[in-house]
Motif scaffolding. Sequence first.
Motif, PDB file in Angstrom:
ATOM      1  N   ARG A  16     -11.147   0.030 -67.456  1.00 30.04           N
ATOM      2  CA  ARG A  16     -11.382  -1.053 -66.500  1.00 30.04           C
ATOM      3  C   ARG A  16     -12.699  -0.724 -65.801  1.00 30.04           C
ATOM      4  O   ARG A  16     -13.387   0.207 -66.191  1.00 30.04           O
ATOM      5  CB  ARG A  16     -10.216  -1.128 -65.512  1.00 30.04           C
ATOM      6  N   SER A  17     -13.050  -1.405 -64.750  1.00 33.05           N
ATOM      7  CA  SER A  17     -14.334  -1.166 -64.099  1.00 33.05           C
ATOM      8  C   SER A  17     -14.506   0.296 -63.662  1.00 33.05           C
ATOM      9  O   SER A  17     -15.389   0.983 -64.154  1.00 33.05           O
ATOM     10  CB  SER A  17     -14.518  -2.113 -62.916  1.00 33.05           C
ATOM     11  N   ASN A  18     -13.666   0.772 -62.743  1.00 36.51           N
ATOM     12  CA  ASN A  18     -13.768   2.158 -62.266  1.00 36.51           C
ATOM     13  C   ASN A  18     -12.486   2.935 -62.500  1.00 36.51           C
ATOM     14  O   ASN A  18     -12.211   3.893 -61.769  1.00 36.51           O
ATOM     15  CB  ASN A  18     -14.114   2.182 -60.771  1.00 36.51           C
ATOM     16  N   SER A  19     -11.712   2.507 -63.463  1.00 33.64           N
ATOM     17  CA  SER A  19     -10.444   3.178 -63.723  1.00 33.64           C
ATOM     18  C   SER A  19     -10.052   3.007 -65.190  1.00 33.64           C
ATOM     19  O   SER A  19     -10.699   2.275 -65.935  1.00 33.64           O
ATOM     20  CB  SER A  19      -9.347   2.610 -62.816  1.00 33.64           C
ATOM     21  N   LEU A  20      -8.987   3.690 -65.566  1.00 32.28           N
ATOM     22  CA  LEU A  20      -8.416   3.560 -66.894  1.00 32.28           C
ATOM     23  C   LEU A  20      -7.013   3.001 -66.736  1.00 32.28           C
ATOM     24  O   LEU A  20      -6.339   3.266 -65.739  1.00 32.28           O
ATOM     25  CB  LEU A  20      -8.355   4.920 -67.594  1.00 32.28           C
ATOM     26  N   ARG A  21      -6.568   2.225 -67.697  1.00 33.26           N
ATOM     27  CA  ARG A  21      -5.207   1.706 -67.675  1.00 33.26           C
ATOM     28  C   ARG A  21      -4.517   2.142 -68.955  1.00 33.26           C
ATOM     29  O   ARG A  21      -5.022   1.927 -70.051  1.00 33.26           O
ATOM     30  CB  ARG A  21      -5.188   0.186 -67.561  1.00 33.26           C
ATOM     31  N   VAL A  22      -3.352   2.758 -68.782  1.00 33.03           N
ATOM     32  CA  VAL A  22      -2.536   3.186 -69.907  1.00 33.03           C
ATOM     33  C   VAL A  22      -1.470   2.126 -70.126  1.00 33.03           C
ATOM     34  O   VAL A  22      -0.770   1.745 -69.190  1.00 33.03           O
ATOM     35  CB  VAL A  22      -1.879   4.560 -69.621  1.00 33.03           C
ATOM     36  N   GLY A  33      13.945 -11.526 -74.538  1.00 36.93           N
ATOM     37  CA  GLY A  33      13.359 -11.404 -75.859  1.00 36.93           C
ATOM     38  C   GLY A  33      11.844 -11.260 -75.824  1.00 36.93           C
ATOM     39  O   GLY A  33      11.196 -11.172 -76.854  1.00 36.93           O
ATOM     40  N   LYS A  34      11.271 -11.204 -74.628  1.00 35.00           N
ATOM     41  CA  LYS A  34       9.821 -11.073 -74.487  1.00 35.00           C
ATOM     42  C   LYS A  34       9.412  -9.618 -74.644  1.00 35.00           C
ATOM     43  O   LYS A  34      10.188  -8.708 -74.366  1.00 35.00           O
ATOM     44  CB  LYS A  34       9.367 -11.581 -73.118  1.00 35.00           C
ATOM     45  N   ARG A  35       8.166  -9.422 -75.069  1.00 37.88           N
ATOM     46  CA  ARG A  35       7.639  -8.063 -75.199  1.00 37.88           C
ATOM     47  C   ARG A  35       7.555  -7.414 -73.825  1.00 37.88           C
ATOM     48  O   ARG A  35       7.191  -8.046 -72.840  1.00 37.88           O
ATOM     49  CB  ARG A  35       6.265  -8.093 -75.836  1.00 37.88           C
ATOM     50  N   SER A  36       7.873  -6.133 -73.785  1.00 37.96           N
ATOM     51  CA  SER A  36       7.867  -5.391 -72.535  1.00 37.96           C
ATOM     52  C   SER A  36       6.881  -4.229 -72.657  1.00 37.96           C
ATOM     53  O   SER A  36       6.812  -3.572 -73.698  1.00 37.96           O
ATOM     54  CB  SER A  36       9.279  -4.865 -72.259  1.00 37.96           C
ATOM     55  N   TYR A  37       6.111  -3.992 -71.597  1.00 42.15           N
ATOM     56  CA  TYR A  37       5.117  -2.921 -71.586  1.00 42.15           C
ATOM     57  C   TYR A  37       5.265  -2.083 -70.324  1.00 42.15           C
ATOM     58  O   TYR A  37       5.610  -2.595 -69.266  1.00 42.15           O
ATOM     59  CB  TYR A  37       3.698  -3.508 -71.615  1.00 42.15           C
ATOM     60  N   LEU A  38       4.986  -0.800 -70.450  1.00 39.59           N
ATOM     61  CA  LEU A  38       4.863   0.085 -69.302  1.00 39.59           C
ATOM     62  C   LEU A  38       3.370   0.290 -69.082  1.00 39.59           C
ATOM     63  O   LEU A  38       2.614   0.464 -70.042  1.00 39.59           O
ATOM     64  CB  LEU A  38       5.538   1.428 -69.571  1.00 39.59           C
ATOM     65  N   ARG A  39       2.954   0.276 -67.816  1.00 36.08           N
ATOM     66  CA  ARG A  39       1.533   0.425 -67.497  1.00 36.08           C
ATOM     67  C   ARG A  39       1.360   1.448 -66.381  1.00 36.08           C
ATOM     68  O   ARG A  39       2.195   1.571 -65.507  1.00 36.08           O
ATOM     69  CB  ARG A  39       0.949  -0.907 -67.047  1.00 36.08           C
ATOM     70  N   GLN A  40       0.218   2.138 -66.435  1.00 37.05           N
ATOM     71  CA  GLN A  40      -0.129   3.055 -65.356  1.00 37.05           C
ATOM     72  C   GLN A  40      -1.640   3.068 -65.189  1.00 37.05           C
ATOM     73  O   GLN A  40      -2.384   3.125 -66.166  1.00 37.05           O
ATOM     74  CB  GLN A  40       0.363   4.472 -65.648  1.00 37.05           C
ATOM     75  N   LYS A  41      -2.080   3.007 -63.933  1.00 41.95           N
ATOM     76  CA  LYS A  41      -3.505   3.041 -63.610  1.00 41.95           C
ATOM     77  C   LYS A  41      -3.922   4.478 -63.328  1.00 41.95           C
ATOM     78  O   LYS A  41      -3.230   5.208 -62.614  1.00 41.95           O
ATOM     79  CB  LYS A  41      -3.791   2.175 -62.392  1.00 41.95           C
ATOM     80  N   ILE A  42      -5.062   4.879 -63.883  1.00 46.43           N
ATOM     81  CA  ILE A  42      -5.642   6.197 -63.645  1.00 46.43           C
ATOM     82  C   ILE A  42      -7.007   5.973 -63.008  1.00 46.43           C
ATOM     83  O   ILE A  42      -7.862   5.289 -63.586  1.00 46.43           O
ATOM     84  CB  ILE A  42      -5.811   6.989 -64.973  1.00 46.43           C
ATOM     85  N   ASP A  43      -7.218   6.526 -61.821  1.00 49.19           N
ATOM     86  CA  ASP A  43      -8.502   6.376 -61.138  1.00 49.19           C
ATOM     87  C   ASP A  43      -9.581   7.189 -61.848  1.00 49.19           C
ATOM     88  O   ASP A  43      -9.344   8.317 -62.274  1.00 49.19           O
ATOM     89  CB  ASP A  43      -8.393   6.822 -59.682  1.00 49.19           C
ATOM     90  N   GLY A  44     -10.766   6.606 -61.975  1.00 45.70           N
ATOM     91  CA  GLY A  44     -11.902   7.281 -62.598  1.00 45.70           C
ATOM     92  C   GLY A  44     -12.019   6.959 -64.074  1.00 45.70           C
ATOM     93  O   GLY A  44     -11.097   6.424 -64.697  1.00 45.70           O
TER      94      GLY A  44
END
Length: 91
Positions: A16-22, A33-44
Amino acid sequence: MGVDTEGRRRGRIEQRSNSLRVVVYAGHGPVTGKRSYLRQKIDGTDKAARKRAEKALNRLLTQVDSQRSASSSVTLGYALDEWLRVTELED
C-alpha cells in the motif's frame, strides 16, 4: 508466498502507500457462501516490514489450516432465516 498443494496462491502481501497488507484466503463462508479473507496491516515497506509481513502471512495460513470452517460475520438470526428458507419441514 502461501501456496497450497495444488500450486494455487492462498495468501499474498500487497504494498500500500506506506504499509504492507497481508491477505489470506480462508475459504467460503458457511452461511453466505461468499469468499472469506483474513487481513493484517503491517506498517512500513522496508526490509524489516517485509519480514514481519512474511511472518504474519505464515501465521494467518496456519490459522486458516487449523480452522474447520471459515469464520463468518453473519448473525445467528440471519443464519437461521437462511436455514428456514431452504429447509423443508413437515407439519
